[in-house]
Scaffold this motif. Structure first.
Motif, short mmCIF file in Angstrom:
data_model
loop_
_atom_site.label_atom_id
_atom_site.label_comp_id
_atom_site.label_asym_id
_atom_site.label_seq_id
_atom_site.Cartn_x
_atom_site.Cartn_y
_atom_site.Cartn_z
N LYS A 138 33.60 -101.79 20.34
CA LYS A 138 33.86 -100.36 20.17
C LYS A 138 34.45 -99.78 21.45
CE LYS A 138 31.60 -95.95 19.15
NZ LYS A 138 32.73 -95.48 18.34
N ILE A 139 35.52 -99.01 21.31
CA ILE A 139 36.18 -98.36 22.44
C ILE A 139 35.76 -96.89 22.47
CG2 ILE A 139 38.40 -97.71 23.44
CD1 ILE A 139 39.60 -100.17 22.08
N PRO A 140 35.12 -96.43 23.54
CA PRO A 140 34.67 -95.03 23.61
C PRO A 140 35.85 -94.07 23.68
CG PRO A 140 33.58 -96.39 25.28
CD PRO A 140 34.72 -97.20 24.73
N ASN A 141 35.64 -92.87 23.16
CA ASN A 141 36.63 -91.79 23.23
C ASN A 141 36.31 -90.87 24.40
OD1 ASN A 141 37.79 -92.73 20.85
ND2 ASN A 141 36.60 -91.35 19.56
N VAL A 142 37.33 -90.61 25.24
CA VAL A 142 37.16 -89.73 26.39
C VAL A 142 38.21 -88.63 26.31
CG1 VAL A 142 36.89 -89.62 28.89
CG2 VAL A 142 36.46 -91.78 27.70
N LEU A 143 37.79 -87.40 26.55
CA LEU A 143 38.67 -86.24 26.42
C LEU A 143 38.95 -85.62 27.78
CD1 LEU A 143 40.10 -83.99 24.78
CD2 LEU A 143 37.86 -82.87 24.57
N THR A 144 40.23 -85.35 28.06
CA THR A 144 40.59 -84.58 29.24
C THR A 144 41.15 -83.23 28.82
OG1 THR A 144 42.10 -84.42 31.13
CG2 THR A 144 42.79 -85.86 29.33
N ILE A 145 40.65 -82.19 29.46
CA ILE A 145 41.09 -80.81 29.22
C ILE A 145 41.70 -80.35 30.54
CG2 ILE A 145 40.39 -78.50 28.49
CD1 ILE A 145 37.84 -79.85 27.29
N ALA A 181 38.46 -88.45 36.10
CA ALA A 181 38.73 -89.14 34.83
C ALA A 181 38.02 -90.48 34.79
CB ALA A 181 40.23 -89.33 34.63
N GLY A 182 38.02 -91.18 35.92
CA GLY A 182 37.33 -92.46 35.98
C GLY A 182 35.83 -92.33 35.78
N ILE A 183 35.26 -91.27 36.37
CA ILE A 183 33.82 -91.04 36.19
C ILE A 183 33.51 -90.76 34.73
CG2 ILE A 183 31.90 -89.53 36.79
CD1 ILE A 183 33.31 -89.09 39.52
N ALA A 184 34.32 -89.88 34.11
CA ALA A 184 34.10 -89.56 32.69
C ALA A 184 34.21 -90.82 31.83
CB ALA A 184 35.10 -88.51 32.23
N ALA A 185 35.19 -91.67 32.12
CA ALA A 185 35.37 -92.91 31.35
C ALA A 185 34.17 -93.83 31.52
CB ALA A 185 36.65 -93.62 31.79
N GLN A 186 33.68 -93.95 32.73
CA GLN A 186 32.52 -94.82 32.97
C GLN A 186 31.26 -94.28 32.30
OE1 GLN A 186 32.29 -97.88 34.43
NE2 GLN A 186 34.53 -97.86 34.48
N ILE A 187 31.10 -92.97 32.29
CA ILE A 187 29.96 -92.37 31.58
C ILE A 187 30.08 -92.67 30.09
CG2 ILE A 187 28.91 -90.17 30.90
CD1 ILE A 187 29.61 -89.13 33.70
N ALA A 188 31.30 -92.56 29.55
CA ALA A 188 31.51 -92.86 28.13
C ALA A 188 31.19 -94.32 27.82
CB ALA A 188 32.96 -92.55 27.75
N LEU A 189 31.38 -95.19 28.79
CA LEU A 189 31.06 -96.60 28.62
C LEU A 189 29.57 -96.88 28.75
CD1 LEU A 189 34.06 -98.06 30.64
CD2 LEU A 189 33.61 -98.52 28.21
N GLY A 190 28.78 -95.85 29.04
CA GLY A 190 27.33 -96.00 29.08
C GLY A 190 26.74 -96.18 30.46
N MET A 191 27.55 -96.00 31.51
CA MET A 191 27.05 -96.21 32.86
C MET A 191 26.22 -95.01 33.33
SD MET A 191 28.12 -99.17 33.72
CE MET A 191 28.05 -99.66 31.97
N PRO A 192 25.12 -95.25 34.06
CA PRO A 192 24.40 -94.15 34.72
C PRO A 192 25.31 -93.45 35.71
CG PRO A 192 23.14 -96.20 34.81
CD PRO A 192 24.51 -96.56 34.33
N LEU A 193 24.99 -92.21 36.07
CA LEU A 193 25.89 -91.39 36.86
C LEU A 193 26.29 -92.05 38.17
CD1 LEU A 193 27.48 -88.79 37.24
CD2 LEU A 193 25.41 -87.74 38.18
N ARG A 194 25.33 -92.53 38.93
CA ARG A 194 25.66 -93.12 40.24
C ARG A 194 26.57 -94.34 40.07
NH1 ARG A 194 21.40 -94.77 45.09
NH2 ARG A 194 22.91 -95.86 46.41
N VAL A 195 26.32 -95.17 39.08
CA VAL A 195 27.16 -96.34 38.83
C VAL A 195 28.56 -95.89 38.41
CG1 VAL A 195 27.47 -98.40 37.41
CG2 VAL A 195 25.19 -97.77 38.23
N ALA A 196 28.61 -94.85 37.55
CA ALA A 196 29.90 -94.34 37.09
C ALA A 196 30.73 -93.83 38.26
CB ALA A 196 29.69 -93.21 36.08
#
Length: 268
Positions: free
Chosen positions: A3-10, A219-234
């Motif tokens: 599954k590929i997570p969906n990430v939104l940029t505004i 954007a990278g942080i948001a993508a990593q969060i979408a992938l399920g990473m904890p905040l510090r790891v993201a």
């Protein structure tokens, strides 16, 4: 298929391709997520600077956002350039009803010094988006603007970050790229409510091709969060992605070039 997570940029569009929506989508793709966009402004810019800004009506920004939300589940989102109070309020009205993680990058001034947010938008962003932010990612000038204090020392960084937490953000990443000092490392400080501040260091990269760094990081942080990473790891993984992109940055045209979003792919 995984599954590929969906990430939104505004955020705003950069016609030069190095920052804004374009940098966000490149970053999200390189991190193996599916990027979607709501465009809050059109900019005419290149590596020499910004020559013009056109902002759509807030109603059309809201229409973009509602249409995306009706058609796609969102695993995480980020905001970038918002330009004016009308757009910020339109976006906030919709985001208030959402539960996905949100990274807020308070883009106020371009690398070339061009204002990217009208003055009244600053108060509106503080009132409407900061309390919705799971992570607020200011650089030093932005942190000074939103905290109301001058930042010169490490103690100032921590105090400003704590002020921003009190303004409603659940966590704050105080970016160190604009801070003078250590020629070897750049230090970002991660502050979370109820936790001690954490220094997150990356090697300093001496390059003039740094256009779009803040957009890429958020954007990278948001993508990593979408992938399920904890905040510090993201945050750490996004830092590593950006650092590699800066080490392989280049100038595709005149003026300041962007960080190289393809760096990891080129290494492979």
């Amino acid at each position: 298929m995984q599954k590929i997570p969906n990430v939104l940029t505004i955020a705003g569009s950069d016609s030069g391709g190095g920052a804004g929506i374009q940098a966000d989508l490149k970053t999200m793709t390189m991190m193996r997520t599916f990027g979607m966009s709501v465009i809050t402004a059109l900019t005419a810019q290149n590596g020499l600077g910004v020559t013009g800004i056109h902002a759509p009506e807030p109603e059309f920004v809201a229409l973009q956002l509602n249409t995306v939300l009706e058609g796609f589940p969102v695993n995480a989102a980020k905001t970038g350039m918002m330009f004016n109070s009308g757009i910020i309020n339109a976006v906030a009205d919709i985001l208030d009803a959402q539960t996905f993680p949100l990274v807020v990058d308070p883009v106020c001034v371009s690398t070339s010094g061009h204002k990217l947010m009208e003055d009244e938008g600053i108060a509106t962003l503080r009132e409407r988006l900061m309390p919705r932010a799971d992570l607020f990612t200011p650089n030093r000038p932005e942190a000074e603007l939103f905290s109301g204090m001058t930042i010169k020392t490490e103690d100032d960084i921590i105090e400003a970050g704590e002020r921003l937490l009190k303004s409603g953000a659940r966590a704050v990443l105080m970016k160190g790229g604009h801070c003078e000092g250590n020629p070897v490392f750049v230090t970002d400080w991660l502050l979370e409510k109820g936790c001690e501040p954490v220094a997150l260091r990356q090697p300093h990269v001496d390059t003039q091709n740094s256009h779009g760094t803040g957009c890429t990081l958020s954007a990278g942080i948001a993508a990593q969060i979408a992938l399920g990473m904890p905040l510090r790891v993201a945050v750490t993984r996004a830092q590593e992605f950006l650092n590699l992109a800066l080490r392989h940055s280049f100038a595709p045209g005149k003026g300041h070039g962007p960080c190289n979003h393809m760096a990891a792919l080129m290494q492979r």
